[in-house]
Design a protein around this motif. Sequence first.
Motif, mmCIF file in Angstrom:
data_model
loop_
_atom_site.group_PDB
_atom_site.id
_atom_site.type_symbol
_atom_site.label_atom_id
_atom_site.label_comp_id
_atom_site.label_asym_id
_atom_site.label_seq_id
_atom_site.Cartn_x
_atom_site.Cartn_y
_atom_site.Cartn_z
ATOM 1 N N SER A 148 44.092 38.825 35.813
ATOM 2 C CA SER A 148 44.134 40.142 36.734
ATOM 3 C C SER A 148 42.940 41.076 36.799
ATOM 4 O O SER A 148 42.796 41.496 37.861
ATOM 5 C CB SER A 148 45.359 40.914 36.084
ATOM 6 O OG SER A 148 46.515 40.169 36.137
ATOM 7 N N MET A 149 42.005 41.077 35.868
ATOM 8 C CA MET A 149 40.823 41.766 35.742
ATOM 9 C C MET A 149 40.085 41.178 36.933
ATOM 10 O O MET A 149 39.434 41.994 37.713
ATOM 11 C CB MET A 149 40.150 41.636 34.559
ATOM 12 C CG MET A 149 38.996 42.738 34.065
ATOM 13 S SD MET A 149 38.381 42.266 32.515
ATOM 14 C CE MET A 149 39.776 42.588 31.468
ATOM 15 N N LEU A 150 39.749 39.877 36.926
ATOM 16 C CA LEU A 150 39.092 39.272 37.937
ATOM 17 C C LEU A 150 39.525 39.342 39.486
ATOM 18 O O LEU A 150 38.647 39.726 40.387
ATOM 19 C CB LEU A 150 38.875 37.704 37.803
ATOM 20 C CG LEU A 150 37.987 36.971 38.381
ATOM 21 C CD1 LEU A 150 36.364 37.521 38.517
ATOM 22 C CD2 LEU A 150 37.459 35.438 38.002
ATOM 23 N N ILE A 151 40.738 39.354 39.309
ATOM 24 C CA ILE A 151 41.412 39.633 40.884
ATOM 25 C C ILE A 151 41.251 41.007 41.371
ATOM 26 O O ILE A 151 40.858 41.027 42.669
ATOM 27 C CB ILE A 151 42.843 39.080 40.905
ATOM 28 C CG1 ILE A 151 43.217 37.457 40.841
ATOM 29 C CG2 ILE A 151 43.605 39.685 42.071
ATOM 30 C CD1 ILE A 151 42.771 36.764 41.857
ATOM 31 N N TYR A 162 28.989 34.200 39.750
ATOM 32 C CA TYR A 162 29.494 33.894 38.574
ATOM 33 C C TYR A 162 29.090 34.622 37.467
ATOM 34 O O TYR A 162 29.823 34.779 36.583
ATOM 35 C CB TYR A 162 29.032 32.384 38.362
ATOM 36 C CG TYR A 162 29.481 31.523 37.160
ATOM 37 C CD1 TYR A 162 30.737 30.814 37.234
ATOM 38 C CD2 TYR A 162 28.897 31.595 35.991
ATOM 39 C CE1 TYR A 162 31.238 30.126 36.131
ATOM 40 C CE2 TYR A 162 29.293 31.010 34.906
ATOM 41 C CZ TYR A 162 30.436 30.073 34.905
ATOM 42 O OH TYR A 162 30.914 29.644 33.558
ATOM 43 N N THR A 163 27.942 35.055 37.590
ATOM 44 C CA THR A 163 27.276 35.818 36.239
ATOM 45 C C THR A 163 27.948 36.919 36.201
ATOM 46 O O THR A 163 28.246 37.595 35.223
ATOM 47 C CB THR A 163 25.756 35.903 36.396
ATOM 48 O OG1 THR A 163 25.387 36.450 37.857
ATOM 49 C CG2 THR A 163 25.078 34.519 36.259
ATOM 50 N N VAL A 164 28.219 37.752 37.033
ATOM 51 C CA VAL A 164 28.899 38.917 37.106
ATOM 52 C C VAL A 164 30.381 38.866 36.723
ATOM 53 O O VAL A 164 30.681 39.460 35.771
ATOM 54 C CB VAL A 164 29.071 39.563 38.730
ATOM 55 C CG1 VAL A 164 29.682 40.751 38.502
ATOM 56 C CG2 VAL A 164 27.526 39.829 39.197
ATOM 57 N N LEU A 168 31.845 40.396 33.345
ATOM 58 C CA LEU A 168 33.345 41.106 33.553
ATOM 59 C C LEU A 168 34.290 40.659 32.649
ATOM 60 O O LEU A 168 35.221 41.462 31.768
ATOM 61 C CB LEU A 168 33.747 41.045 35.113
ATOM 62 C CG LEU A 168 35.156 41.449 35.342
ATOM 63 C CD1 LEU A 168 34.840 43.307 35.268
ATOM 64 C CD2 LEU A 168 35.727 41.149 36.717
ATOM 65 N N ILE A 169 34.632 39.460 32.190
ATOM 66 C CA ILE A 169 35.557 38.796 31.427
ATOM 67 C C ILE A 169 35.137 39.143 29.841
ATOM 68 O O ILE A 169 36.056 39.297 29.121
ATOM 69 C CB ILE A 169 35.901 37.373 31.644
ATOM 70 C CG1 ILE A 169 36.024 36.942 33.186
ATOM 71 C CG2 ILE A 169 36.469 36.562 30.506
ATOM 72 C CD1 ILE A 169 37.578 37.671 33.646
ATOM 73 N N GLY A 170 33.901 39.159 29.626
ATOM 74 C CA GLY A 170 33.573 39.389 28.303
ATOM 75 C C GLY A 170 33.486 38.146 27.313
ATOM 76 O O GLY A 170 33.019 36.963 27.586
ATOM 77 N N THR A 177 38.981 30.969 32.794
ATOM 78 C CA THR A 177 39.657 31.911 33.925
ATOM 79 C C THR A 177 39.692 31.259 35.219
ATOM 80 O O THR A 177 40.711 31.314 36.163
ATOM 81 C CB THR A 177 39.199 33.210 33.795
ATOM 82 O OG1 THR A 177 39.450 33.660 32.502
ATOM 83 C CG2 THR A 177 39.828 34.325 34.734
ATOM 84 N N ILE A 178 38.625 31.071 35.562
ATOM 85 C CA ILE A 178 38.105 30.327 37.225
ATOM 86 C C ILE A 178 39.092 29.271 37.380
ATOM 87 O O ILE A 178 39.748 29.119 38.566
ATOM 88 C CB ILE A 178 36.703 30.327 37.358
ATOM 89 C CG1 ILE A 178 35.909 31.559 37.413
ATOM 90 C CG2 ILE A 178 36.537 29.533 38.552
ATOM 91 C CD1 ILE A 178 34.493 31.387 37.502
#
Length: 842
Positions: A148-151, A162-164, A168-170, A177-178
């Motif tokens: 949800s955070m990535l979406i 990808y690095t960002v 974000l995911i930590g 997740t991807i």
Amino acid sequence: MSQLVQHTTTYRERVTLFTDILLPVPVPRHYTYRVPHKWNEFIQIGQRVIVQFGPKKILTGVVVMIHENPPKIHEAKYLLDILDEQPVVNTIQLSLFEWMASYYMCAEGQVLQVALPSGLKLSSQSRIQIHPEYQLEPDSYPLDQHESMLINALQNKGALDYTVATDLIGSKPVHKTIKSLLAKNAIILFEQVKEKYQPKKERRIRLTTSFITHKAIEDQFELLQKKPKQTEVLLKYLQQVPVLKEKGLNQEGVSKSGFLSDKISPSSLNTLVKNGVLEEFEVVISRFQALGKQIIDDHELVLSAQQCQARDEILNSFEKKPTVLFHGVTGSGKTEIYIDLINKVLKSGSQVLYLLPEIALTTQIVRRLQKIFGDSMGIYHSRFSDNERVEVWRGILEGKFSFIVGVRSAVFLPFDNLGLIIVDEEHELSYKQFDPAPRYHARDVALILARLHHSKTLLGSATPSIESYYHAQRGKYALVELNERYRKVALPVYQLIDSRKEQLKKRLKGVFTTELIDAIDKMLQDGLQAIIFQNRRGYAPYLQCQVCGDIPQCANCAVTLTFHLHYNQLRCHYCGFQQKMTGTCAQCESNELNQVGFGTEKIEEDLKGIFPDARIQRMDLDTTRRKYSYQEIIDHFERGIIDILIGTQMVSKGLDFDKVDLVGVLDIDRAMNFPDFRSHERAFQLITQVGGRAGRRSGEGRVLVQTGNVKHQLLQLIIDHNYWGFYQHEIQERLNYQYPPFVRLIRLTVKSPDRELGFRAAHELANRLVKGLGKSRVLGPQEPVISKIRNKYLMELYIKLEKGMGTMDKVKRHLSGELKKLTSENNFRSVRIIPRVMSTFK
């Protein structure tokens, strides 16, 4: 080799597996990783896996071997993830990659990088976006916190590196997740340098839900009594979508463009949408959906007696040799024979690959083929986005496509049962990849691919390459010839026009001789069409100051800048450098600038001045940058919307037009005199191929060739349609001066940011190669015609190897070793050396 590796735990012995991974990096080796024990039963050769490469990079690799041998020098890292349940690359492809790396002197990883679409490669260089078809509500796949955070971030940002995404995911590994979101079709991957995936969408219309009842519709017709056009729209919709009989039909609605094409008033339709009677919506459709909707043309293909004879000769030849060279004159109906052969192979249960040299050619051929083969046919070319290519790749794996039409990159697709490869226009230069590595020739790769599949290869052309015809004459290939056009239509008549004489008499109009102008005028009066060929785009190849003689040069390359009138710019066709056209000399500020030479843009301007009422269109790189530009131009020309088509070499590649009876060829002398041992061969092929567009139905085609040397032997052979005479002369020249096919030829290009350094590196390399190969086999070094491209200075060496001299592999290993040693020395670390195999596969 591709079997599933399974290990049981009958004796409670824990087996540790390792895998050798092929990674898309320019290093000539595989990398060993450790398999987590929980994946021992699932790991397979050909699966994609995610691995850590170095301290920070994440790459997608392909499993090429599974074993129990740990690396001796270092501790193996664990695989991070397995992306596939089943392999997406098969063992035949892996063998092909290995052969290409060896033959074209590059790393297997470089082959993989080109072969796999970016949509199949997750890496730390990847970018992520929300899948255009993904809908948050309703969602059958619930998202966890990280998903949800990535979406949410993608909704706000549009796309993320990808690095960002990692930041974000930590703490949780972002690749998990991807992978999960990819499985849910929630996101897609693309590379920064590539275009984003844009789905094909269609605007549709339907009744709003409140009007899907008898009473609501009757009431609406009452309201529309005095509005006949709106009534007509509503009636037409109800005829096409009988919602009163079956309400569910309304959900899909009808295509807006198709609805409006039925003489429906757009304004009345828009009014009904505005008033809430109808609603407009958008749906994503597959790019290949249209194939399935075609009416399959299942009647027997009718071949002429000559075509049947050629077809039977090809089939009989396949019984004796795996490769057949099919030499058929322009307009002889080679495509119909291909279709007949494709049908036979598909009915036997095997797959077919039909290679074409250029996207321009695919647009016309595809329409013919899809009526016959429907949705069993896939299309694969470079104008597709990476995600569209993934759609075809997976379609082959899933058995959806058994027949592929594609350009050179289609040789990398995951076929598992190829029965036939057709290489149409096998002589074409477009089959060669120049940059990046692997610098391969798709025709030669197709021959190896056929060998790996134990299948057949058909090489077709009206002007076969000298090497292919030589192999046919020597018996390596079978040869089948078709020397007359379909329905015995006459070949075009060639006429040479002395442009120098016209120029001296000052009779030229722009760049056109009076004879060519008169021929175009008569063609227009007869309601026919013409093609004008000039293999140079832009307005003028260069400008020159009449006062000081200065010629604008590219800042990055040793070439002049080409003037493009439409953009009012001077442009470099090698690196893309451009500057605004100011109208004054940069050195002396004089405004007396002379335009030297002419390109397609200048021709277009001249023709519009001479024939102001004619409908004229240009087809070159500048006018076909958009995805479907080729198709639009070709469609318009086929439908008679265009009278005169001006084009570069893309108009010479097998296109078929009913009403073209005139072809004009300009400035062919430049092609004939280019400093290359294949220049006469390419000039013969270009003129014959573009001339072959004329008179394909009427038999009254004319080809007018403007030249400064009407007595040139090559032109005489062309106008006599004498390929055999041309071949005999050319093969003797190759023998006399020792060029392919009599020798193997490798070109080494030395690139350096400093001219002097490049000069020293090239001479040092030459001296070392002479010691190992002998002086007679090493030619150069010397500066090429264009000695600087993209701020890199160039030097060239050629290695000529006679057939009796050992194995090519041994020589290549020696070359590779010398190149590696030289470029690893401190003095030459900034130097790059590019090997290119110039002789065809033996």
